[in-house]
Design a protein around this motif. Structure first.
Motif, mmCIF file in Angstrom:
data_model
loop_
_atom_site.group_PDB
_atom_site.id
_atom_site.type_symbol
_atom_site.label_atom_id
_atom_site.label_comp_id
_atom_site.label_asym_id
_atom_site.label_seq_id
_atom_site.Cartn_x
_atom_site.Cartn_y
_atom_site.Cartn_z
ATOM 1 N N VAL A 187 0.872 -1.176 0.000
ATOM 2 C CA VAL A 187 0.000 0.000 0.000
ATOM 3 C C VAL A 187 0.908 1.224 0.000
ATOM 4 N N THR A 188 1.013 1.894 -1.131
ATOM 5 C CA THR A 188 1.936 3.018 -1.290
ATOM 6 C C THR A 188 1.356 4.318 -0.752
ATOM 7 N N THR A 189 0.062 4.470 -0.870
ATOM 8 C CA THR A 189 -0.603 5.702 -0.458
ATOM 9 C C THR A 189 -2.083 5.422 -0.236
ATOM 10 N N LEU A 190 -2.740 6.272 0.524
ATOM 11 C CA LEU A 190 -4.191 6.189 0.682
ATOM 12 C C LEU A 190 -4.909 7.146 -0.263
ATOM 13 N N ALA A 227 5.526 0.724 0.679
ATOM 14 C CA ALA A 227 6.670 0.762 -0.228
ATOM 15 C C ALA A 227 6.241 1.219 -1.623
ATOM 16 N N PRO A 228 7.096 2.076 -2.214
ATOM 17 C CA PRO A 228 8.266 2.671 -1.589
ATOM 18 C C PRO A 228 7.903 3.946 -0.819
ATOM 19 N N VAL A 229 8.735 4.281 0.131
ATOM 20 C CA VAL A 229 8.592 5.564 0.822
ATOM 21 C C VAL A 229 9.288 6.621 -0.026
ATOM 22 N N ILE A 230 8.517 7.583 -0.499
ATOM 23 C CA ILE A 230 9.057 8.649 -1.352
ATOM 24 C C ILE A 230 9.038 9.943 -0.555
ATOM 25 N N PRO A 231 10.203 10.472 -0.186
ATOM 26 C CA PRO A 231 10.246 11.676 0.645
ATOM 27 C C PRO A 231 9.527 12.848 -0.009
ATOM 28 N N GLU A 237 2.344 9.869 5.030
ATOM 29 C CA GLU A 237 1.228 8.940 5.183
ATOM 30 C C GLU A 237 1.595 7.668 5.940
ATOM 31 N N MET A 238 2.830 7.529 6.350
ATOM 32 C CA MET A 238 3.272 6.260 6.935
ATOM 33 C C MET A 238 2.347 5.769 8.037
ATOM 34 N N GLU A 239 2.109 6.587 9.039
ATOM 35 C CA GLU A 239 1.288 6.167 10.176
ATOM 36 C C GLU A 239 -0.150 5.860 9.762
ATOM 37 N N ASP A 240 -0.681 6.651 8.833
ATOM 38 C CA ASP A 240 -2.064 6.430 8.387
ATOM 39 C C ASP A 240 -2.199 5.108 7.621
ATOM 40 N N PHE A 255 8.681 -1.509 5.511
ATOM 41 C CA PHE A 255 8.748 -0.392 4.565
ATOM 42 C C PHE A 255 10.060 -0.465 3.799
ATOM 43 N N VAL A 256 10.047 0.097 2.601
ATOM 44 C CA VAL A 256 11.236 0.144 1.754
ATOM 45 C C VAL A 256 11.362 1.553 1.196
ATOM 46 N N LEU A 257 12.544 2.112 1.338
ATOM 47 C CA LEU A 257 12.797 3.449 0.809
ATOM 48 C C LEU A 257 12.884 3.402 -0.721
ATOM 49 N N LEU A 258 12.483 4.484 -1.367
ATOM 50 C CA LEU A 258 12.533 4.590 -2.819
ATOM 51 C C LEU A 258 13.924 4.210 -3.339
#
Length: 384
Positions: A187-190, A227-231, A237-240, A255-258
């Motif tokens: 789930v990359t984003t909500l 994943a990925p976490v894009i700064p 949105e991580m916590e959500d 989680f995996v960084l970009l």
């Protein structure tokens, strides 16, 4: 100016690193007819084996299966894109429109699992490209692979961002009951809008959460992959995301960084320039801060999480969120002891699965059996 292509993640068919000739479209002011969006093509893959092995110390598996090369989900950030260069194709639009399907995947898997020297260990299904991308709905290659693993009681961990995984619950649920199956849903984003632009042909975020719920209710352990976490794009949105996945039934998280290896860097920068021009410079600046001044790191350990203060902050936020939500409290290892090799075919499969010593113990009860075993010993080169 480059424009977005409806239903596609890449905005160009950028040449691969192996191409001697580089082509670039330029708007010279003259009228240019709009090209039709590229259609998806599926071609047979000529692979001779199906299990890929690795020795990477920072991933929890040493073997994987990818039923497809290329991925129609079209995620702009996909780290698998450079693999299309080895096929003489572009990691850009070609990667998401020219797919190679491993139609013999199930047959090849049976052959590999039947080898006497094969030793079972959890197989990751979908480590490179998504096993449940849209073409799977018709081709059912992933389904066939799962059927083989189900029949041989071989442990598997499936990772996807598609709700199509729900189709195969009838196979995964009984395997999970035997501690032979786990699932991970990315789930990359909500945000439906961001997801539509960033990963245009993947399942919508709310539908992925429902898939987590469906899998969990069927008794299948589910991990949520942020994943990925894009700064500066989705990191807030991580916590959500973790909270929504936990509410849906996820037991663990990661989680995996970009990652921007090889051609992915230019493809993603093009995507930023078209879809997030106001954030493009800031995003890439933060990426470089977490990659020691580079766009990517290939070193084991650092490639997944990055380095520096921003990376440390992400790791701390992740740990605190998981602690608060009760994620990652327990981890279960998949059971490899139940594995049963598939039959080789014909009568020889009987003697492969039944130890010769066991048959010899029954020789005194049947002269016919004694003669049969002797014949098999001669065939297999086993000394009497």
């Amino acid at each position: 100016m480059t424009k977005p292509i409806k239903g596609r993640g890449a905005v160009s068919n950028r040449a691969s690193r192996f191409d001697e000739i580089k082509r670039e479209r330029v708007d010279d002011g003259w009228y240019q007819e709009e090209e039709a969006p590229p259609r998806t093509e599926v071609m047979p893959d000529s692979n001779r084996s199906i299990i890929t092995y690795n020795e990477s110390p920072d991933i929890p598996f040493d073997r994987s299966i990818n039923p497809y090369k290329g991925c129609e989900h079209a995620c702009a950030y996909c780290y698998a894109r450079p693999s299309h260069a080895y096929l003489g194709l572009s990691p850009g639009l070609d990667f998401e429109t020219k797919l190679f399907a491993k139609f013999k995947a199930a047959e090849l898997l049976r052959q590999e699992l039947a080898k006497p020297r094969y030793r079972p260990a959890p197989i990751s299904l979908g480590a490179n490209t998504d096993p449940y991308q849209p073409v799977e709905r018709k081709l059912r290659i992933t389904r066939a692979v799962l059927q083989v693993l189900h029949d041989t009681r071989h442990p598997v961990a499936v990772i996807t961002k598609s709700a199509l995984i729900e189709r195969d619950i009838d196979l995964l649920a009984p395997m999970a009951e035997r501690n032979l199956a786990q699932a991970a849903v990315s789930v990359t984003t909500l945000s439906a809008d961001l997801s539509r632009r960033l990963e245009p042909r993947a399942t919508a975020p709310h539908r992925r959460l429902r898939a987590i719920k469906t899998l969990a209710e069927a008794g299948i352990p589910v991990t949520v992959m942020f994943a990925p976490v894009i700064p500066a794009l989705n990191d807030a949105e991580m916590e959500d995301v973790l909270g929504a996945a936990r509410e849906a039934g996820a037991r663990s998280a990661a989680f995996v960084l970009l990652r921007l290896p090889r051609e992915v860097n230019e493809i993603f920068e093009e995507w930023l320039a078209v879809h997030e021009p106001g954030k493009a410079q800031h995003v890439m600046s933060l990426v470089q801060q977490m990659r020691e001044g580079r766009h990517n790191q290939s070193e084991f350990g650092a490639r997944m999480t990055g380095k520096g203060l921003f990376a440390q902050l992400l790791q701390k936020r992740f740990r605190l969120a998981c602690s608060r939500l009760g994620l990652n409290r327990t981890r279960s290892e998949l059971d490899c002891s139940q594995f049963r090799p598939p039959p080789v075919g014909g009568q020889l499969s009987l003697f492969r699965e039944t130890p010769i010593s066991s048959l010899r113990s029954r020789m005194s009860h049947s002269g016919a059996l004694r003669r049969l075993v002797c014949e098999q010993c001669l065939i297999r080169g086993v000394s009497r």
